[in-house]
Design a protein around this motif. Structure first.
Motif, mmCIF file in Angstrom:
data_model
loop_
_atom_site.group_PDB
_atom_site.id
_atom_site.type_symbol
_atom_site.label_atom_id
_atom_site.label_comp_id
_atom_site.label_asym_id
_atom_site.label_seq_id
_atom_site.Cartn_x
_atom_site.Cartn_y
_atom_site.Cartn_z
ATOM 1 N N SER A 84 6.573 18.031 -0.387
ATOM 2 C CA SER A 84 8.024 17.807 -0.358
ATOM 3 C C SER A 84 8.453 17.203 0.974
ATOM 4 O O SER A 84 9.259 16.260 0.999
ATOM 5 C CB SER A 84 8.777 19.121 -0.598
ATOM 6 N N SER A 85 7.920 17.713 2.068
ATOM 7 C CA SER A 85 8.308 17.186 3.381
ATOM 8 C C SER A 85 7.844 15.739 3.561
ATOM 9 O O SER A 85 8.556 14.919 4.144
ATOM 10 C CB SER A 85 7.772 18.073 4.511
ATOM 11 N N VAL A 86 6.671 15.414 3.030
ATOM 12 C CA VAL A 86 6.153 14.045 3.138
ATOM 13 C C VAL A 86 6.987 13.096 2.281
ATOM 14 O O VAL A 86 7.379 12.015 2.734
ATOM 15 C CB VAL A 86 4.666 13.982 2.729
ATOM 16 N N VAL A 87 7.274 13.493 1.055
ATOM 17 C CA VAL A 87 8.037 12.637 0.160
ATOM 18 C C VAL A 87 9.456 12.433 0.704
ATOM 19 O O VAL A 87 10.006 11.340 0.615
ATOM 20 C CB VAL A 87 8.040 13.203 -1.277
ATOM 21 N N ARG A 88 10.037 13.466 1.310
ATOM 22 C CA ARG A 88 11.378 13.311 1.903
ATOM 23 C C ARG A 88 11.392 12.231 2.981
ATOM 24 O O ARG A 88 12.347 11.466 3.073
ATOM 25 C CB ARG A 88 11.840 14.632 2.507
ATOM 26 N N ILE A 89 10.344 12.165 3.796
ATOM 27 C CA ILE A 89 10.261 11.146 4.846
ATOM 28 C C ILE A 89 10.307 9.754 4.235
ATOM 29 O O ILE A 89 10.878 8.828 4.806
ATOM 30 C CB ILE A 89 8.972 11.319 5.681
ATOM 31 N N HIS A 90 9.723 9.608 3.042
ATOM 32 C CA HIS A 90 9.610 8.304 2.386
ATOM 33 C C HIS A 90 10.741 8.042 1.390
ATOM 34 O O HIS A 90 10.730 7.034 0.699
ATOM 35 C CB HIS A 90 8.258 8.188 1.683
ATOM 36 N N SER A 91 11.703 8.951 1.288
ATOM 37 C CA SER A 91 12.756 8.849 0.282
ATOM 38 C C SER A 91 14.093 8.428 0.879
ATOM 39 O O SER A 91 14.287 8.464 2.084
ATOM 40 C CB SER A 91 12.924 10.190 -0.426
ATOM 41 N N GLY A 92 14.989 8.062 -0.036
ATOM 42 C CA GLY A 92 16.341 7.722 0.365
ATOM 43 C C GLY A 92 16.495 6.324 0.923
ATOM 44 O O GLY A 92 17.515 5.998 1.515
ATOM 45 N N ASN A 93 15.491 5.481 0.725
ATOM 46 C CA ASN A 93 15.534 4.117 1.265
ATOM 47 C C ASN A 93 15.643 3.050 0.190
ATOM 48 O O ASN A 93 15.518 1.866 0.490
ATOM 49 C CB ASN A 93 14.278 3.858 2.107
ATOM 50 N N GLY A 94 15.833 3.471 -1.047
ATOM 51 C CA GLY A 94 15.892 2.509 -2.135
ATOM 52 C C GLY A 94 14.524 1.907 -2.408
ATOM 53 O O GLY A 94 13.556 2.182 -1.697
ATOM 54 N N PRO A 95 14.426 1.102 -3.438
ATOM 55 C CA PRO A 95 13.147 0.459 -3.760
ATOM 56 C C PRO A 95 12.751 -0.537 -2.660
ATOM 57 O O PRO A 95 13.608 -1.164 -2.048
ATOM 58 C CB PRO A 95 13.424 -0.280 -5.070
ATOM 59 N N HIS A 96 11.455 -0.652 -2.426
ATOM 60 C CA HIS A 96 10.946 -1.598 -1.422
ATOM 61 C C HIS A 96 9.564 -2.083 -1.834
ATOM 62 O O HIS A 96 8.568 -1.836 -1.159
ATOM 63 C CB HIS A 96 10.943 -0.993 -0.022
ATOM 64 N N GLU A 97 9.532 -2.792 -2.963
ATOM 65 C CA GLU A 97 8.266 -3.225 -3.554
ATOM 66 C C GLU A 97 7.461 -4.138 -2.638
ATOM 67 O O GLU A 97 6.243 -4.005 -2.548
ATOM 68 C CB GLU A 97 8.498 -3.916 -4.905
ATOM 69 N N GLU A 98 8.126 -5.081 -1.967
ATOM 70 C CA GLU A 98 7.409 -5.996 -1.081
ATOM 71 C C GLU A 98 6.763 -5.226 0.069
ATOM 72 O O GLU A 98 5.606 -5.472 0.422
ATOM 73 C CB GLU A 98 8.346 -7.088 -0.537
ATOM 74 N N MET A 99 7.489 -4.284 0.641
ATOM 75 C CA MET A 99 6.935 -3.474 1.720
ATOM 76 C C MET A 99 5.730 -2.674 1.211
ATOM 77 O O MET A 99 4.703 -2.583 1.890
ATOM 78 C CB MET A 99 7.987 -2.530 2.289
ATOM 79 N N ASP A 100 5.848 -2.126 0.017
ATOM 80 C CA ASP A 100 4.743 -1.359 -0.562
ATOM 81 C C ASP A 100 3.510 -2.240 -0.760
ATOM 82 O O ASP A 100 2.394 -1.840 -0.406
ATOM 83 C CB ASP A 100 5.155 -0.745 -1.905
ATOM 84 N N ARG A 101 3.712 -3.428 -1.327
ATOM 85 C CA ARG A 101 2.574 -4.339 -1.538
ATOM 86 C C ARG A 101 1.889 -4.672 -0.214
ATOM 87 O O ARG A 101 0.664 -4.692 -0.125
ATOM 88 C CB ARG A 101 3.045 -5.630 -2.223
ATOM 89 N N ARG A 102 2.685 -4.931 0.789
ATOM 90 C CA ARG A 102 2.117 -5.293 2.093
ATOM 91 C C ARG A 102 1.424 -4.092 2.748
ATOM 92 O O ARG A 102 0.396 -4.258 3.411
ATOM 93 C CB ARG A 102 3.190 -5.893 2.979
ATOM 94 N N ALA A 103 1.962 -2.892 2.566
ATOM 95 C CA ALA A 103 1.310 -1.688 3.099
ATOM 96 C C ALA A 103 -0.056 -1.495 2.444
ATOM 97 O O ALA A 103 -1.033 -1.122 3.106
ATOM 98 C CB ALA A 103 2.191 -0.466 2.885
ATOM 99 N N ILE A 104 -0.133 -1.770 1.144
ATOM 100 C CA ILE A 104 -1.400 -1.664 0.418
ATOM 101 C C ILE A 104 -2.385 -2.716 0.923
ATOM 102 O O ILE A 104 -3.572 -2.423 1.120
ATOM 103 C CB ILE A 104 -1.164 -1.770 -1.101
ATOM 104 N N THR A 105 -1.914 -3.918 1.164
ATOM 105 C CA THR A 105 -2.778 -4.962 1.729
ATOM 106 C C THR A 105 -3.289 -4.545 3.102
ATOM 107 O O THR A 105 -4.478 -4.730 3.410
ATOM 108 C CB THR A 105 -2.019 -6.300 1.818
ATOM 109 N N CYS A 106 -2.420 -3.977 3.916
ATOM 110 C CA CYS A 106 -2.843 -3.485 5.243
ATOM 111 C C CYS A 106 -3.919 -2.414 5.100
ATOM 112 O O CYS A 106 -4.879 -2.375 5.875
ATOM 113 C CB CYS A 106 -1.649 -2.927 6.025
ATOM 114 N N PHE A 107 -3.772 -1.549 4.091
ATOM 115 C CA PHE A 107 -4.767 -0.500 3.866
ATOM 116 C C PHE A 107 -6.107 -1.115 3.469
ATOM 117 O O PHE A 107 -7.154 -0.716 3.990
ATOM 118 C CB PHE A 107 -4.280 0.466 2.787
ATOM 119 N N ASP A 108 -6.069 -2.084 2.579
ATOM 120 C CA ASP A 108 -7.302 -2.744 2.149
ATOM 121 C C ASP A 108 -7.988 -3.411 3.343
ATOM 122 O O ASP A 108 -9.214 -3.331 3.485
ATOM 123 C CB ASP A 108 -6.990 -3.768 1.054
ATOM 124 N N GLN A 109 -7.225 -4.041 4.203
ATOM 125 C CA GLN A 109 -7.786 -4.660 5.408
ATOM 126 C C GLN A 109 -8.325 -3.596 6.361
ATOM 127 O O GLN A 109 -9.367 -3.791 6.993
ATOM 128 C CB GLN A 109 -6.727 -5.518 6.089
#
Length: 163
Positions: A84-109
């Motif tokens: 719950s505490s982790v999800v709260r940190i990531h919540s309340g910011n609306g959708p951010h699909e481009e940011m998510d895609r780029r975060a996943i690319t950063c993880f793969d790299q």
């Protein structure tokens, strides 16, 4: 005689006890978290998520969270908080699909940066991060107060999400 062990020297398959162990345990996940954080901070879109600042031990906390999710010790829940505490940190910011895609690319790299490229480990880690980023952390795009109390950190294994 000096001997060194390389990630490529191991059989990373499902015979390992956990994904956590196959990824190098705490030390391996700290290296991965540091590599991911470095990549994220260099990305003009994803770094925006950290523009408000971040905890000085962000890398260690992130590694502890991943460790618990991937079958390792419960250090994150025991010390820092629950899902719950982790999800709260990531919540309340609306959708951010481009940011998510780029975060996943950063993880793969980052997986490449630290040498976690042997299959099936690389794919399992990638699938976990992609799921956590696009499903688990995006369930509550409205107010962080919408996140229910008492959520437990989801567990991920060689077979994916565990019930």
């Amino acid at each position: 005689m000096v001997c060194c062990i390389r990630f490529d020297d191991f059989d990373w398959g499902p015979d390992m006890e956990s994904v956590y162990e196959a990824a190098g345990g705490s030390e391996g996940l700290i290296r991965l978290a540091a590599a991911w954080h470095s990549r994220v901070m260099a990305d003009e879109i994803v770094s925006h998520a950290f523009s408000h600042g971040f905890h000085p031990q962000h890398t260690e906390r992130l590694a502890a969270y991943w460790a618990e999710a991937l079958g390792g010790p419960t250090t994150y829940s025991d010390t820092y908080g629950d899902e719950s505490s982790v999800v709260r940190i990531h919540s309340g910011n609306g959708p951010h699909e481009e940011m998510d895609r780029r975060a996943i690319t950063c993880f793969d790299q980052a997986l490449q940066d630290v040498g976690l490229v042997a299959e099936p480990l690389r794919q399992v880690l990638y699938d976990y991060f992609a799921w956590a980023t696009t499903v688990s952390m995006t369930q509550y795009t409205g107010a962080a107060d919408d996140v229910p109390l008492g959520l437990r950190i989801p567990r991920w294994s060689w077979d994916g999400l565990q019930s």
